[in-house]
Design a protein around this motif. Structure first.
Motif, PDB file in Angstrom:
ATOM      1  N   LYS A 286      30.287 -17.737  14.131  1.00 38.60           N
ATOM      2  CA  LYS A 286      30.912 -18.979  13.723  1.00 38.60           C
ATOM      3  C   LYS A 286      31.806 -18.740  12.503  1.00 38.60           C
ATOM      4  CE  LYS A 286      27.416 -22.210  15.448  1.00 38.60           C
ATOM      5  NZ  LYS A 286      26.527 -23.346  15.118  1.00 38.60           N
ATOM      6  N   GLY A 287      32.880 -19.502  12.449  1.00 35.27           N
ATOM      7  CA  GLY A 287      33.764 -19.433  11.284  1.00 35.27           C
ATOM      8  C   GLY A 287      34.873 -18.422  11.396  1.00 35.27           C
ATOM      9  N   GLU A 313      36.016 -24.299  17.354  1.00 37.24           N
ATOM     10  CA  GLU A 313      35.835 -25.564  16.643  1.00 37.24           C
ATOM     11  C   GLU A 313      35.600 -25.374  15.153  1.00 37.24           C
ATOM     12  OE1 GLU A 313      32.815 -27.886  18.417  1.00 37.24           O
ATOM     13  OE2 GLU A 313      33.896 -28.253  20.283  1.00 37.24           O
ATOM     14  N   ASP A 314      34.934 -24.287  14.772  1.00 39.36           N
ATOM     15  CA  ASP A 314      34.611 -24.082  13.365  1.00 39.36           C
ATOM     16  C   ASP A 314      35.526 -23.060  12.698  1.00 39.36           C
ATOM     17  OD1 ASP A 314      33.695 -21.943  14.761  1.00 39.36           O
ATOM     18  OD2 ASP A 314      31.580 -22.242  14.300  1.00 39.36           O
ATOM     19  N   ASN A 316      38.381 -21.624  10.353  1.00 39.85           N
ATOM     20  CA  ASN A 316      38.750 -22.064   9.003  1.00 39.85           C
ATOM     21  C   ASN A 316      40.234 -22.414   8.946  1.00 39.85           C
ATOM     22  OD1 ASN A 316      39.147 -22.397   6.235  1.00 39.85           O
ATOM     23  ND2 ASN A 316      37.559 -20.918   5.739  1.00 39.85           N
ATOM     24  N   GLU A 352      40.754 -34.765   9.551  1.00 40.03           N
ATOM     25  CA  GLU A 352      40.026 -33.994  10.559  1.00 40.03           C
ATOM     26  C   GLU A 352      38.889 -34.823  11.159  1.00 40.03           C
ATOM     27  OE1 GLU A 352      38.971 -29.968   9.488  1.00 40.03           O
ATOM     28  OE2 GLU A 352      40.606 -29.883   8.062  1.00 40.03           O
ATOM     29  N   ASN A 737      32.274 -17.904   5.060  1.00 37.89           N
ATOM     30  CA  ASN A 737      31.965 -18.453   6.385  1.00 37.89           C
ATOM     31  C   ASN A 737      30.635 -17.958   6.938  1.00 37.89           C
ATOM     32  OD1 ASN A 737      34.298 -19.931   6.506  1.00 37.89           O
ATOM     33  ND2 ASN A 737      35.424 -18.434   7.713  1.00 37.89           N
ATOM     34  N   ARG A 743      30.162 -23.072   5.292  1.00 35.78           N
ATOM     35  CA  ARG A 743      31.155 -22.970   6.360  1.00 35.78           C
ATOM     36  C   ARG A 743      31.910 -24.280   6.555  1.00 35.78           C
ATOM     37  NH1 ARG A 743      27.961 -21.746  10.698  1.00 35.78           N
ATOM     38  NH2 ARG A 743      27.801 -19.617   9.890  1.00 35.78           N
ATOM     39  N   LYS A 744      31.207 -25.405   6.481  1.00 35.85           N
ATOM     40  CA  LYS A 744      31.850 -26.693   6.700  1.00 35.85           C
ATOM     41  C   LYS A 744      32.843 -27.040   5.594  1.00 35.85           C
ATOM     42  CE  LYS A 744      28.211 -28.799   9.512  1.00 35.85           C
ATOM     43  NZ  LYS A 744      27.285 -29.960   9.648  1.00 35.85           N
ATOM     44  N   LYS A 746      34.951 -24.964   4.315  1.00 37.27           N
ATOM     45  CA  LYS A 746      36.168 -24.199   4.605  1.00 37.27           C
ATOM     46  C   LYS A 746      36.801 -23.608   3.340  1.00 37.27           C
ATOM     47  CE  LYS A 746      37.319 -26.488   8.945  1.00 37.27           C
ATOM     48  NZ  LYS A 746      38.347 -27.167   9.755  1.00 37.27           N
TER      49      LYS A 746
END
Length: 829
Positions: A286-287, A313-314, A316, A352, A737, A743-744, A746
């Motif tokens: 992810k990321g 989707e995730d 950056n 977003e 990330n 991670r959220k 960014k």
């Protein structure tokens, strides 16, 4: 030290570059019977490990001409022992073979266990990667095609509450154009089409696009036309990194793809007469800047038939809810795969949030009329620009467009043009546009004039005290060829008026030739260009660590002539004559008398002429009537300035020569983000007062400035020859990330290192002594570094800053920053 750094950068660029391009391999010869020397017909000839091959004719002759090769060629025929021979790729060669009859023997079969990759998708992927250079269109000697491009922007997430607002009562007819077929209802606000011819040759490397027709609704700017063709909208899946909104995403067929993606073989089918395998892929972590999607692969050439993907989707990236691309390829002639259809869609929202209003961007590009590996006339590539917009391209009628479109417009799309042209002239729409324009440009348009910049209306410094300023310039409603401008300011402590006024006008816009004339009587910071636009504002006045008092008064004329030979290459001739007056005791202008005593004079006169040459290969701009914005270039930007002091011209006393060279560039470093660098060197010949030397630009505010040494004081170091380096590595969230709770957010990591080394000849002190806070860099280089996080709340960068040398260089009134925290506003995808 600088030489070693330049050499290291050169080696790094060389190793990171991918300069090899696949060429055709030609193998021919004759196959004979080793015993009888007679030609052998119907012998199978093929490259080992591929499906590329042929068979010998009745005379035993064969010929293979292909891009798809391996390291050896195998010969086999029933009753003969097979043989393999080494092949030189990208060469023409003759291989004659004599096959021996085989002896039929039975050998014992030995069964052993072996370790192997049991994922059936991986062998296919490895063959795709092995053949990337061959299937990439860059390997072709030449190609050309016609391009039809359509781009549309829509406002999405329009609900009943929004549409029922009173402001829309007079033009609610626009909501008849809302399309509810998508998951988010949307209203088109911009549409454009273009038809162009594209040409490419590999040796010499040239490309040219000729835009034959363009149709735009919603934008009144001819410079936009050049970006509507294929040159600036083509994503190449065969490249290791795919650029999207300035970010680099990892291609699913990159070298080392298994490090980034998981693959699954899920289907096989015949598509357009080609048997293909379907590989689905998703990110391993992810990321990462990766995709999720599927890719169809041709079973013989291992070329991409369809690339259908959505950014993870995730990933950056800011303001993007979704980005989807689909590329369809066709073998337009044997072993030449080119794209025939490019479809993409982006969903952009400032917050977003899928429930908030945002923008859809849709692009459909179709290609046809291919010509591959044929000689292209040299006349096609005449001229320095690689994009040509034909005269009258925006004047094509309906009959032309009905026949020229590769894909017909729907009835709703056809009506969009009229709807958009109506909406953009509505008062409420114009109001929104005016507010946004004022925020971005700093000027408020009032008919034929513009008032601003609003950021400079109030400021403060110890010399002028509280300062009020008011500026105006003519707008495009006054003229699109000539502009007049002026600014007046008053200091409540020194009780003096300051002012600047001038004009600029075009001699021509194609090519761009612009003349500027300015007269200035204004307060300036002494380490800056005396005629540059450097606005005092409330933030720089109060948010600083040392007093804002190293100021001089500049009074004089500045004349500039700008000539652009072609986009990317320009020169500026500049003449300036001015009187420079010190405004404070900490900037003494003291002369050395014959008896070695010091005399005082608050000012001196100087005249100078300079020539600046700037080269930025393939740089493009979006232009307004006077100003324009560079869209950058992937090549280094090289700027050279030669200046000459004109003694006895307008009472000038100084004869000198200055040279300054600057190289500015950035490049991707794959998984590790991107590295930007700037290298600059300068030298002065002659004897001059210290304000005319190279006064290295420091920063005493609390804001981070990319173009300054942020831990250096203003005027702290002065040189007559120097070299400087600025390195900045952007990791794009590579490490942060990895932590789910970060991670959220960014956030993105950034490291920088800045250094400068120079010398200063003592002869300049015979004119003016240096201020007590200034010195040369002869002892050692000045170095500072920083580690920071950018993209905080999507608009903020914060750096921890360390000064590494000259830590004891302070004085009683001026402090040295050894460590500090600095911030800057920036908005990036």
């Amino acid at each position: 030290m600088i030489t070693k750094l330049l050499f290291t950068l050169f080696i790094f660029l060389l190793l990171c570059g991918n300069f090899a391009v696949g060429q055709k391999t030609i193998v021919y010869g004759i196959v004979t019977d080793a015993k009888t020397s007679e030609p052998l017909p119907f012998v199978n000839v093929g490259f080992k490990g591929t499906k590329t091959g042929t068979s010998t004719d009745l005379d035993g002759k064969y010929r293979l001409e292909t891009y798809y090769v391996s390291d050896s060629l195998t010969f086999s025929s029933l009753g003969f022992s097979p043989q393999s021979f080494a092949v030189k790729a990208d060469k023409s060669q003759e291989i004659n073979v004599s096959l021996k009859e085989s002896e039929l023997t039975l050998k014992a079969a030995v069964i052993t266990a072996s370790k192997k990759d049991d994922n059936p998708a991986h062998p296919i992927l490895k063959n795709v990667i092995r053949n990337k250079k061959i299937n990439n269109k860059k390997k072709l000697d030449s190609y050309s095609y016609e391009v039809y491009n359509k781009v549309e922007f829509d406002i999405n997430n329009l609900d009943e509450k929004f549409m029922n607002r009173k402001m829309f009562n007079k033009f609610d007819f626009i909501f008849d154009y809302i399309d509810s077929s998508d998951e988010k209802p949307y209203l088109p606000i911009f549409i454009t089409e273009s038809v162009s011819d594209f040409y490419y040759t590999r040796n010499p490397k040239r490309k040219k696009e000729i835009i034959k027709a363009s149709k735009i609704s919603g934008v009144e700017n001819e410079s936009v036309n050049q970006f509507l063709g294929d040159m600036y909208q083509n994503i190449n899946v065969y490249e290791d990194m795919i650029p999207i909104f300035g970010k680099s995403f990892v291609s699913p067929i990159t070298h080392g793809a298994l490090f980034y993606y998981k693959y699954y073989l899920t289907d096989s089918a015949t598509i357009d007469g080609n048997w293909c395998y379907k590989l689905e892929f998703k990110p391993k972590r992810k990321g990462d800047m990766t995709f999720t999607g599927e890719i169809w692969i041709h079973d013989t050439t291992y070329a991409v038939k369809i690339f259908d993907a959505t950014i993870a989707e995730d990933a950056n990236i800011n303001f993007v809810n979704k980005y989807h691309i689909k590329h369809t390829f066709k073998q337009v002639q044997p072993e030449a795969w080119l794209m025939v259809l490019d479809e993409s869609m982006v969903d952009i929202s400032p917050l977003e949030n899928n429930k908030k209003k945002g923008i859809y961007g849709r692009k459909t590009t179709s290609y046809k009329n291919f010509s591959v590996n044929t000689e292209l006339p040299s006349s096609v590539f005449e001229g320095a620009e690689n994009i040509t917009v034909l005269d009258g391209s925006d004047e094509k009628d309906k009959t032309y467009w009905d026949s020229a479109r590769h894909v017909k417009l729907t009835e709703k799309e056809s009506n969009i043009y009229q709807m958009i042209d109506t909406v953009k002239d509505l008062p409420i729409v114009r109001t929104y546009i005016d507010v946004i324009s004022t925020i971005i440009t700093g000027y408020k348009v009032l008919g034929p004039i513009e008032i601003g910049p609003y950021t400079s209306f109030y400021s403060f410094n110890p010399i002028e005290g509280h300062r009020l300023a008011f500026g105006m310039q003519t707008s495009n409603d006054f003229s699109t060829k000539i502009m007049f401008k002026g600014l007046g300011a008053y200091g409540f402590l020194d009780k003096k008026w300051k002012y600047t006024f001038g004009t600029k006008f075009f001699l021509s816009k194609k090519p761009r030739r612009l003349v500027s004339i300015d007269y200035t009587n204004e307060v300036r910071q002494f380490d800056r260009d005396f005629f540059s636009v450097y606005n005092q504002n409330i933030i720089s006045s109060f948010f600083r660590r040392n007093p804002f008092n190293k100021l001089v008064n500049v009074e004089g004329f500045n004349f500039e002539y700008y000539n652009e030979w072609f986009e990317g290459l320009s020169n500026t001739i500049r003449f300036q004559t001015y009187n420079l007056e010190t405004l404070t005791d900490i900037l003494p202008f003291e002369y050395l008398n014959a008896d070695s005593s010091r005399g005082g004079s608050p000012s001196f006169q100087n005249s100078e002429i300079s020539l600046t040459m700037r080269y930025a290969h393939n740089e493009k701009f979006v232009s307004g009537e006077f100003n324009r914005i560079s869209l950058g270039t992937k090549y280094p930007v090289i700027t050279t300035t030669l200046s000459k002091g004109l003694v006895d011209i307008f009472s000038s006393d100084y004869d000198y020569t200055k040279v300054k060279i600057n190289i500015d560039d950035w490049f991707n470093v794959g998984y590790f983000g991107y590295l930007s660098y700037e290298i600059e060197a300068g030298k002065l010949w002659g004897t001059v007062p210290y304000p005319l030397l190279f006064v290295h630009q420091g920063n005493e505010t609390w804001g981070y400035d990319n173009n300054s040494f942020n831990a250096m004081n203003i005027g702290e170091f002065i040189s007559d020859e120097y070299v400087s380096v600025n390195l900045e590595q952007h990791f794009e969230g590579l490490f942060l990330n990895k932590f789910p709770f970060l991670r959220k957010l960014k956030w993105r990591e950034v490291l920088s290192l800045k250094g400068i080394y120079g010398r200063l000849n003592d002869k300049h002190s015979s004119i003016f002594e240096l201020p007590n806070f200034s010195r040369s860099l002869a002892d050692k280089p000045y170095l500072e570094g920083s580690a920071g996080i950018e993209n905080i709340f999507k608009v903020l960068r914060v750096d921890a800053l360390w000064r590494m040398t000259y830590l004891d260089n302070g004085s009683e009134d001026i402090s040295v920053l050894k460590f500090g925290i600095r911030a800057k506003l920036q908005i990036r995808f």
